[in-house]
Design a protein around this motif. Structure first.
Motif: not given
Length: 156
Positions: A46-49
């Motif tokens: 999952w894209t995450h920041e």
């Protein structure tokens, strides 16, 4: 088959009547549970920041995040299980995993299925319920991942 049907739960996804940012939580957690969620985010791709204040940083271990000084800003982790759906985790304490979603991004059966899949993934990884309360109504869940049923169910 879908965990929930949009026609059965759409009233709980009306941003005007229930608030646009429901409170999601996993009660009764530990630092190890937080780490399991961080590992899940990475394993799922999952894209995450990760942010501390306004500063974007590499995602540290949960133990590091949760052992910050009491006067430090509360870190947050933004996770996109799909491009148009954002969940924001806030590291308030280790005893409960807290996050928000925006109901304006969760309209219709397809997006409801995304949310249910996200809650199911977290609940299965932790073996714990994942609950959704209307905005500002912590302790009054309307739906959530039920461990025994192994699916997201209506609780209201």
């Amino acid at each position: 088959m879908a965990d929930l049907l949009w026609d059965d739960v759409s009233a709980f996804f009306d941003p005007h009547s229930t608030g646009s940012l429901p409170d999601l939580s996993v009660p009764g957690t530990t630092v190890e549970d937080w780490q399991a969620v961080l590992d899940l985010v990475q394993a799922q791709g999952w894209t995450h920041e990760y942010f501390e204040g306004e500063t974007r940083l590499p995602l540290p271990p949960a133990e590091t995040v949760l052992s910050r000084p009491p006067d430090a800003e509360c870190p947050s982790l933004r996770v996109w299980p799909v491009a148009e759906v954002l969940a924001i985790f806030r590291f308030y304490w280790d005893e409960e995993i807290d996050f928000d979603v925006d109901l304006r991004e969760l309209q219709g059966q397809e997006r409801l299925d995304v949310l249910c899949g996200f809650l199911r993934a977290i609940g299965r990884r932790l073996g714990k319920p994942v609950l959704m309360d209307p905005e500002g109504c912590h302790g009054h869940p309307v739906l959530g991942f039920d461990v025994a049923a192994d699916r997201v169910v209506l609780l209201a």
